[in-house]
Write a protein that holds these residues in place. Structure first.
Motif, PDB file in Angstrom:
ATOM      1  N   LEU A  47     -15.272   6.040  29.908  1.00  0.00           N
ATOM      2  CA  LEU A  47     -15.717   6.021  31.303  1.00  0.00           C
ATOM      3  C   LEU A  47     -17.037   5.288  31.496  1.00  0.00           C
ATOM      4  O   LEU A  47     -17.405   4.971  32.628  1.00  0.00           O
ATOM      5  CB  LEU A  47     -15.876   7.449  31.830  1.00  0.00           C
ATOM      6  CG  LEU A  47     -14.641   8.186  32.358  1.00  0.00           C
ATOM      7  CD1 LEU A  47     -15.033   9.560  32.864  1.00  0.00           C
ATOM      8  CD2 LEU A  47     -13.963   7.401  33.471  1.00  0.00           C
ATOM      9  N   ASN A  48     -17.753   5.012  30.413  1.00  0.00           N
ATOM     10  CA  ASN A  48     -19.117   4.526  30.527  1.00  0.00           C
ATOM     11  C   ASN A  48     -19.204   3.023  30.765  1.00  0.00           C
ATOM     12  O   ASN A  48     -18.287   2.261  30.461  1.00  0.00           O
ATOM     13  CB  ASN A  48     -19.900   4.872  29.253  1.00  0.00           C
ATOM     14  CG  ASN A  48     -20.221   6.349  29.177  1.00  0.00           C
ATOM     15  OD1 ASN A  48     -20.114   7.071  30.161  1.00  0.00           O
ATOM     16  ND2 ASN A  48     -20.606   6.802  27.988  1.00  0.00           N
ATOM     17  N   VAL A  82      -5.015  19.700  33.926  1.00  0.00           N
ATOM     18  CA  VAL A  82      -6.451  19.818  33.695  1.00  0.00           C
ATOM     19  C   VAL A  82      -6.833  21.293  33.731  1.00  0.00           C
ATOM     20  O   VAL A  82      -6.462  22.025  34.655  1.00  0.00           O
ATOM     21  CB  VAL A  82      -7.241  19.038  34.758  1.00  0.00           C
ATOM     22  CG1 VAL A  82      -8.735  19.257  34.592  1.00  0.00           C
ATOM     23  CG2 VAL A  82      -6.903  17.554  34.697  1.00  0.00           C
ATOM     24  N   ASP A  83      -7.547  21.738  32.712  1.00  0.00           N
ATOM     25  CA  ASP A  83      -8.046  23.113  32.669  1.00  0.00           C
ATOM     26  C   ASP A  83      -9.403  23.129  33.369  1.00  0.00           C
ATOM     27  O   ASP A  83     -10.434  22.768  32.789  1.00  0.00           O
ATOM     28  CB  ASP A  83      -8.176  23.576  31.217  1.00  0.00           C
ATOM     29  CG  ASP A  83      -8.550  25.057  31.108  1.00  0.00           C
ATOM     30  OD1 ASP A  83      -9.030  25.616  32.108  1.00  0.00           O
ATOM     31  OD2 ASP A  83      -8.367  25.636  30.016  1.00  0.00           O
ATOM     32  N   LEU A 121     -10.874  13.120  34.630  1.00  0.00           N
ATOM     33  CA  LEU A 121     -10.856  12.085  33.597  1.00  0.00           C
ATOM     34  C   LEU A 121     -11.717  12.504  32.402  1.00  0.00           C
ATOM     35  O   LEU A 121     -11.333  12.280  31.244  1.00  0.00           O
ATOM     36  CB  LEU A 121     -11.365  10.757  34.177  1.00  0.00           C
ATOM     37  CG  LEU A 121     -10.504  10.120  35.271  1.00  0.00           C
ATOM     38  CD1 LEU A 121     -11.203   8.890  35.842  1.00  0.00           C
ATOM     39  CD2 LEU A 121      -9.128   9.736  34.734  1.00  0.00           C
ATOM     40  N   ALA A 122     -12.859  13.121  32.675  1.00  0.00           N
ATOM     41  CA  ALA A 122     -13.732  13.586  31.594  1.00  0.00           C
ATOM     42  C   ALA A 122     -13.033  14.645  30.750  1.00  0.00           C
ATOM     43  O   ALA A 122     -13.179  14.669  29.515  1.00  0.00           O
ATOM     44  CB  ALA A 122     -15.031  14.136  32.172  1.00  0.00           C
ATOM     45  N   PHE A 123     -12.272  15.529  31.388  1.00  0.00           N
ATOM     46  CA  PHE A 123     -11.540  16.554  30.648  1.00  0.00           C
ATOM     47  C   PHE A 123     -10.546  15.914  29.673  1.00  0.00           C
ATOM     48  O   PHE A 123     -10.428  16.351  28.518  1.00  0.00           O
ATOM     49  CB  PHE A 123     -10.804  17.470  31.622  1.00  0.00           C
ATOM     50  CG  PHE A 123      -9.869  18.438  30.946  1.00  0.00           C
ATOM     51  CD1 PHE A 123     -10.341  19.626  30.417  1.00  0.00           C
ATOM     52  CD2 PHE A 123      -8.515  18.147  30.822  1.00  0.00           C
ATOM     53  CE1 PHE A 123      -9.487  20.513  29.780  1.00  0.00           C
ATOM     54  CE2 PHE A 123      -7.651  19.026  30.192  1.00  0.00           C
ATOM     55  CZ  PHE A 123      -8.143  20.208  29.668  1.00  0.00           C
ATOM     56  N   LYS A 124      -9.846  14.887  30.122  1.00  0.00           N
ATOM     57  CA  LYS A 124      -8.847  14.257  29.259  1.00  0.00           C
ATOM     58  C   LYS A 124      -9.494  13.512  28.091  1.00  0.00           C
ATOM     59  O   LYS A 124      -8.879  13.332  27.044  1.00  0.00           O
ATOM     60  CB  LYS A 124      -7.972  13.324  30.081  1.00  0.00           C
ATOM     61  CG  LYS A 124      -7.093  14.071  31.084  1.00  0.00           C
ATOM     62  CD  LYS A 124      -6.091  13.180  31.773  1.00  0.00           C
ATOM     63  CE  LYS A 124      -5.176  14.017  32.678  1.00  0.00           C
ATOM     64  NZ  LYS A 124      -4.120  13.208  33.313  1.00  0.00           N
ATOM     65  N   ASN A 163      -3.550   6.345  28.696  1.00  0.00           N
ATOM     66  CA  ASN A 163      -2.127   6.544  28.967  1.00  0.00           C
ATOM     67  C   ASN A 163      -1.937   6.896  30.437  1.00  0.00           C
ATOM     68  O   ASN A 163      -2.196   8.012  30.869  1.00  0.00           O
ATOM     69  CB  ASN A 163      -1.562   7.648  28.068  1.00  0.00           C
ATOM     70  CG  ASN A 163      -0.071   7.867  28.283  1.00  0.00           C
ATOM     71  OD1 ASN A 163       0.592   7.053  28.933  1.00  0.00           O
ATOM     72  ND2 ASN A 163       0.445   8.948  27.743  1.00  0.00           N
ATOM     73  N   PHE A 164      -1.450   5.938  31.217  1.00  0.00           N
ATOM     74  CA  PHE A 164      -1.311   6.137  32.655  1.00  0.00           C
ATOM     75  C   PHE A 164      -0.279   7.220  32.978  1.00  0.00           C
ATOM     76  O   PHE A 164      -0.401   7.930  33.967  1.00  0.00           O
ATOM     77  CB  PHE A 164      -0.902   4.824  33.335  1.00  0.00           C
ATOM     78  CG  PHE A 164      -0.678   4.951  34.819  1.00  0.00           C
ATOM     79  CD1 PHE A 164      -1.746   5.082  35.690  1.00  0.00           C
ATOM     80  CD2 PHE A 164       0.608   4.951  35.349  1.00  0.00           C
ATOM     81  CE1 PHE A 164      -1.540   5.216  37.060  1.00  0.00           C
ATOM     82  CE2 PHE A 164       0.820   5.081  36.713  1.00  0.00           C
ATOM     83  CZ  PHE A 164      -0.261   5.201  37.568  1.00  0.00           C
TER      84      PHE A 164
END
Length: 425
Positions: free
Chosen positions: A148-149, A127-128, A108-111, A120-121
């Protein structure tokens, strides 16, 4: 839809027919009018899964091995047969489950940092993980992860931190049971693909919620977050979260297998209650406990499991609450703590009369209830008893249940996987 053929197998068939073999020799079949057969894939099989043991196929008497003291008659003794499978030697630990959480958090952090965000579900961008490995989880990075916070009102001393409710794993699977129904024959494959987000962070408040007028705040604060409890069984995980863990573990494994050109193999899942009981017995016929009959102590007087002995001497067995997952002696299949420590989710739906009509070959009843279903339809079989239970619940034939959307401080889980027979050592 009249059959299910995975894309991987289909591609492998095409490759096996069209590609060239070693030393430039063609792999095409000789055109001699004879039957030669085509292997589904030329890839090698995966290695035996880490920290899992093989439970061989067999037949056993499922149900109580002693008097039904509650007189519920929900566990009538009957003979059933079970195919072989692999099972986690121990319950899933806090460290195991934390790997699931960190993987989901990192993706999720990467996106957020490198993609289009997480709102966007249907986003299917890859993911790299090389970039993910370069993320430094310091205050500056966390402050950039606004999606996310925690909201400012939910922070202590203004410290930015990730909101556990926003760590959601995207579950995706093909509903084989629905596809196999006769009235669904011929429908497009897309009709049976299921997708939904699942919150996965354990409910750490269960240590307080489960016990009224009891001081268990230290366990709420430390049990999942402190390294001293890393090898202890994860708790506070609902049935739905345990199922999500199985889907993630399958996806994580299959991504590795595809990358390194191994054959894609079985899926991780929760065991059926019949599989669980068969494995717990460890090959012993009509035994009350995984170690045999009928005592809870060995000849030296040592207790053989973590439970509530006597009138409530919690510490007598060596653990006040839970204990490490490899504590005590394993059964004859090499499985630890099949009785006691934490009770365990199974994949089976709890129905009182199930033993009266289930098949005698790998019996099971599965039903994943919707949020709108009645509470009765959300009951899942729980087996094994826990650190807070009396010895009756430690018996391998004792059934209990809990609701699929609830979490408890005394329920954990372990996974099973069906692999090709040649995987057996």
């Amino acid at each position: 839809m009249r059959g299910y053929l995975s894309l991987t197998v289909l591609v492998a068939l095409c490759v096996s027919v069209a590609s060239c073999g070693k030393k430039g020799k063609s792999s095409r079949l000789p055109d001699d009018g004879q039957l030669h057969g085509v292997a589904p894939t030329a890839n090698k099989s995966m290695n035996p899964p880490r920290n899992m043991v093989y439970v061989p196929p067999g037949t056993f008497h499922m149900g109580p091995s002693d008097e039904d003291i509650s007189y519920n008659y929900t566990t009538r003794n009957r003979q059933v047969s079970i195919p072989g499978f692999w099972m986690d030697a121990t319950e899933i630990t806090n460290n195991d489950y934390r790997q699931f959480i960190n993987w989901t958090r990192d993706s999720l952090a990467f996106k957020i940092l490198y993609g289009q965000g997480i709102t966007n579900f249907d986003d299917t961008s890859a993911v790299d993980w090389k970039k993910v490995a370069q993320i430094k989880w310091d205050r500056n990075t966390v402050e950039k992860l606004n999606e996310l916070n925690l909201a400012p009102d939910n922070r202590l001393y203004g410290k930015p931190d990730i909101d556990p409710d926003k760590i959601q794993f995207k579950v995706e699977y093909f509903d084989l049971a629905a596809a196999a129904r006769r009235d669904n024959a011929g429908l497009p494959r897309s009709n049976f693909i299921r997708k939904y987000p699942q919150k996965i962070y354990p409910d750490t408040l269960v240590w307080i919620r489960d016990f009224s007028y009891s001081y268990n705040e230290p366990m709420t604060k430390r049990y999942f977050s402190h390294p001293s409890f890393g090898n202890y069984p994860v708790v506070g995980v609902s049935w739905r979260q345990a199922v999500a863990f199985c889907y993630w573990r399958t996806h994580y494994q299959n991504s590795f297998l595809a990358k390194h050109k191994f054959a894609i193999d079985g899926d991780y899942r929760l065991p059926s209650e019949a599989e669980w009981e068969y494995a717990a017995r460890g090959g012993l016929t009509n035994s009350m406990f995984p170690w045999g009959n009928p005592y809870l102590r060995n000849k030296k007087g040592c207790l053989l499991a973590n439970f509530k002995p006597g009138r409530g001497n919690y510490a007598e067995d060596g653990g006040f609450y839970t204990v490490p997952v490899n504590a005590y002696w394993p059964n004859q299949y090499g499985l630890f703590n099949m009785s006691g420590n934490v009770a365990e989710w199974t994949g089976s739906y709890f129905y009182e009369g199930a033993y009266n009509f289930m098949a005698d070959m790998s019996p099971d009843i599965r039903y994943e209830a919707k949020d709108s279903d009645r509470p009765r339809e959300k009951r899942k079989v729980v087996r094994g008893g826990s650190w807070k239970d009396v010895s009756y619940f430690l018996q391998v034939g004792t059934r209990s249940y809990e609701y699929q959307d609830t979490a408890k401080s005394y329920i954990g889980f372990r996974c099973v996987i069906d692999l090709a027979p040649k995987m057996k050592k």
